[in-house]
Design a protein around this motif. Structure first.
Motif, short mmCIF file in Angstrom:
data_model
loop_
_atom_site.label_atom_id
_atom_site.label_comp_id
_atom_site.label_asym_id
_atom_site.label_seq_id
_atom_site.Cartn_x
_atom_site.Cartn_y
_atom_site.Cartn_z
N UNK A 20 20.89 6.00 13.06
CA UNK A 20 19.83 5.29 12.28
C UNK A 20 18.39 5.91 12.84
N UNK A 21 18.42 6.14 14.11
CA UNK A 21 16.82 6.79 14.36
C UNK A 21 16.95 8.18 13.99
N UNK A 22 17.63 8.79 14.09
CA UNK A 22 17.55 10.10 14.09
C UNK A 22 17.37 10.21 12.03
N UNK A 23 17.98 9.23 11.50
CA UNK A 23 17.84 9.45 10.02
C UNK A 23 16.40 8.80 9.62
N UNK A 24 16.02 8.03 10.41
CA UNK A 24 14.53 7.29 10.20
C UNK A 24 13.42 8.54 10.39
N UNK A 25 13.58 9.37 11.44
CA UNK A 25 12.77 10.45 11.52
C UNK A 25 12.94 11.61 10.39
N UNK A 37 0.85 -1.27 0.02
CA UNK A 37 0.15 0.02 -0.01
C UNK A 37 0.95 1.17 0.07
N UNK A 38 1.88 1.33 0.92
CA UNK A 38 2.77 2.52 0.91
C UNK A 38 3.31 2.54 -0.32
N UNK A 39 3.93 1.58 -0.98
CA UNK A 39 4.63 1.55 -2.42
C UNK A 39 3.78 2.36 -3.51
N UNK A 40 2.67 1.99 -3.62
CA UNK A 40 1.86 2.19 -4.85
C UNK A 40 1.26 3.71 -4.62
N UNK A 41 0.68 3.64 -3.17
CA UNK A 41 -0.07 5.21 -3.13
C UNK A 41 0.64 6.16 -2.40
N UNK A 57 -0.51 13.65 4.62
CA UNK A 57 -1.25 13.99 5.68
C UNK A 57 -1.05 12.57 6.76
N UNK A 58 -1.17 11.38 6.28
CA UNK A 58 -1.05 10.18 7.16
C UNK A 58 0.40 10.25 7.70
N UNK A 59 1.29 10.32 6.97
CA UNK A 59 2.60 10.45 7.30
C UNK A 59 2.87 11.60 8.27
N UNK A 60 2.40 12.73 7.91
CA UNK A 60 2.70 13.63 9.05
C UNK A 60 2.14 13.49 10.40
N UNK A 61 1.02 12.84 10.53
CA UNK A 61 0.52 12.35 11.80
C UNK A 61 1.45 11.47 12.31
N UNK A 62 2.14 10.58 11.65
CA UNK A 62 2.92 9.47 12.25
C UNK A 62 4.27 10.34 12.42
N UNK A 102 2.53 -1.50 16.17
CA UNK A 102 2.64 -1.12 14.73
C UNK A 102 2.68 0.46 14.57
N UNK A 103 1.57 0.94 14.92
CA UNK A 103 1.54 2.35 14.77
C UNK A 103 2.61 3.17 16.04
N UNK A 104 3.20 4.02 15.68
CA UNK A 104 3.87 4.64 14.36
C UNK A 104 5.16 3.97 14.08
N UNK A 105 5.99 3.03 14.76
CA UNK A 105 7.09 2.50 14.63
C UNK A 105 7.23 1.66 13.29
N UNK A 106 6.32 1.11 12.47
CA UNK A 106 6.65 0.32 11.44
C UNK A 106 6.92 1.34 10.31
N UNK A 107 6.32 2.33 10.31
CA UNK A 107 6.52 3.04 9.15
C UNK A 107 7.76 3.97 9.35
N UNK A 108 8.51 3.76 10.53
CA UNK A 108 9.85 4.33 10.29
C UNK A 108 10.95 3.08 10.35
N UNK A 109 10.32 1.84 10.54
CA UNK A 109 11.21 0.78 10.40
C UNK A 109 11.33 0.46 8.67
N UNK A 110 10.50 0.39 8.12
CA UNK A 110 10.09 0.04 6.76
C UNK A 110 10.05 1.42 6.08
#
Length: 483
Positions: free
Chosen positions: A382-387, A86-90, A419-424, A227-235
């Motif tokens: 890596x943590x600072x890079x992810x954010x 979903x993340x890749x396509x949209x 907007x979704x990623x701004x929330x995360x 899963x929320x929000x850590x998955x979106x910063x792991x992958x």
């Protein structure tokens, strides 16, 4: 296995359907001259073929992200497959395509210049600082990661410090020389190695019938992983990554025709998503469940997973080639990270890059800072890079939304994922130890309030820009004479 195969099929289908929709919404101008011709300087603006640009783009954006990230993300279970697809396509592919195309329409401008034009002049300075920080972190991380893999591959026979020095020497050359001298010549071979190694592991998983877990409510998040929000910063790189916004303008300066852009920008993000799916599936299936994967990660990190998967799937020789393919990824992103940083600084200070000396005095301080950063713990970096990475993605998606809003086109395709990623992003920095350390509940409340306020500012600025008829692209009146 069915969840894995369905995910791969959806990614491919997404390129031909949603990718085509995004291309149609934006509107290709095949007759318009591209920066590769208009600004041809023999250094950064050089016309190159679609196959070359596609492979360079793939290697630029790939890094270790679509391998190490999904391996770590596999600890969350099959829900990782959902985010990748979903993340890749949209989100990710839309992000890459819009960044590349808007850059092409604005003489190959990098993200700070685009943010200045579409989000306000103050954002130029903010995004410039963000981009340089992000690129420095990427370049530094992508020195130590491949160096460690090569050190292990050679059984420690060559000193780690010598390997790091050799990688830095390559980075300096790739940063300073014209884009078609090293990057344009070597990347097609590196790209072939990357694709072959990923396909080898993927085919091995299918042929051996690897026990890839299927998505269900029971394993939606093993051990109640947050899963929320850590998955979106792991992958990140396999689904959505702001780092890509620093890389696509490099290829917008070498693209011959806008019609090639869907293959180069949207298509290569889909390819990266497939690579991410393969490595996430391998990590989930080959270590006797999540407990076994956790043990391997604790003992040797994602690099140990790569080595074991490669050897078990492809044997000694094939496994070695696969590991080399993984080594290529961070090296071919590290060199372009430094190159992009040099170009962004030059653009910010309005310094021509035709002279070698002009490139040299900008690049050398970057390498000095990177050497100093290698002394900092990798996990902290890596943590600072992810954010910083996902914050940059939010900015790029809002630039895309602003462009489409002013053009009276469907801006929701960029604003919704933005907007979704701004929330995360806000929730993560409010909650994380590297941020404000608030409770998760307080972080979600603060994130929601912050997002609503920033959206209000966005629409206020967008309506003003539309009313003032902000020009969306540079005026190229002489394209017939240069194309």
């Amino acid at each position: 296995m069915y969840t894995f195969l369905a995910g791969i099929a959806l990614l491919i289908l997404g390129y031909f359907t949603y990718g085509k929709l995004i291309e149609t919404i934006f509107g290709v101008k095949a007759e318009r001259a591209t920066p590769a011709y208009v600004n041809n300087d023999g250094v950064d603006y050089v016309p190159m073929s679609t196959p070359k640009n596609s492979l360079i783009q793939l290697l630029n954006i790939a890094g270790t992200g679509p391998i190490f990230g999904p391996i770590m993300g596999a600890l969350y279970g099959p829900v990782a497959f959902i985010w990748i697809v979903v993340g890749c396509i949209f989100a990710g592919a839309v992000h890459d395509y819009l960044t590349g195309m808007i850059s092409i329409r604005n003489r190959g401008a990098h993200l700070p210049e685009l943010a200045s034009k579409f989000l306000g002049k103050v954002m130029k300075h903010v995004v410039n600082a963000f981009a340089i920080l992000l690129l420095l972190l990427v370049g530094t991380v992508f020195v130590s990661t491949p160096a460690s893999l090569l050190h292990a591959l050679m059984n420690g026979k060559v000193a780690l410090s010598l390997i790091i020095a050799a990688i830095f020497a390559y980075y300096i050359l790739a940063t300073l020389l014209p884009v078609d001298k090293i990057i344009g010549r070597l990347y097609p071979y590196f790209g072939a190695l990357l694709i072959i190694s990923a396909l080898g592991v993927g085919i091995g998983l299918v042929v051996t019938g690897a026990p890839i877990p299927e998505l269900s409510l029971r394993n939606f998040h093993p051990d109640h992983a947050p899963v929320f929000p850590l998955l979106f910063f792991t992958i990140t790189c396999g689904a959505l990554s702001g780092f890509h916004a620093t890389q696509t303008p490099m290829i917008s300066r070498t693209t011959q025709n806008e019609q090639q852009s869907r293959k180069i920008f949207y298509g290569m993000m889909i390819a990266e998503g497939i690579i991410a799916m393969i490595w996430a599936a391998a990590a989930m299936s080959l270590f006797n469940g999540y407990g076994g994967l956790n043990e391997v990660l604790a003992a040797g990190g994602p690099g140990a997973v790569v080595s074991e998967v490669s050897a078990s799937m492809l044997g000694a020789i094939g496994g070695t080639l696969a590991v080399l393919g993984v080594v290529v990824l961070p090296i071919t992103s590290g060199d372009t990270a430094f190159r992009s940083a040099r170009m962004i600084i030059a653009e910010y200070l309005t310094i021509s890059q035709k002279k070698f000396s002009s490139r040299l005095w900008i690049a050398l301080p970057l390498f000095v800072l990177s050497v100093l950063l290698t002394q900092i713990d990798f996990n902290i970096l890596w943590r600072y890079f992810s954010w910083a990475n996902q914050s940059t993605a939010v900015i790029a998606l809002f630039v895309g939304a602003m462009y489409l809003y002013i053009a009276r086109k469907n801006y929701w395709v960029s604003l919704i994922p933005g907007t979704f990623m701004l929330v995360m992003v806000l929730a993560y920095i409010l909650n994380a130890p590297i941020g404000f350390g608030l409770s998760m509940t307080a972080s979600w409340i603060g994130s929601t309030i912050g997002t609503v306020l920033l959206l209000a500012l966005f629409f206020h600025a967008a309506k003003k820009a539309r009313a003032n008829k902000l020009p969306l692209e540079d005026d190229i009146s002489d394209w017939n004479s240069v194309a």
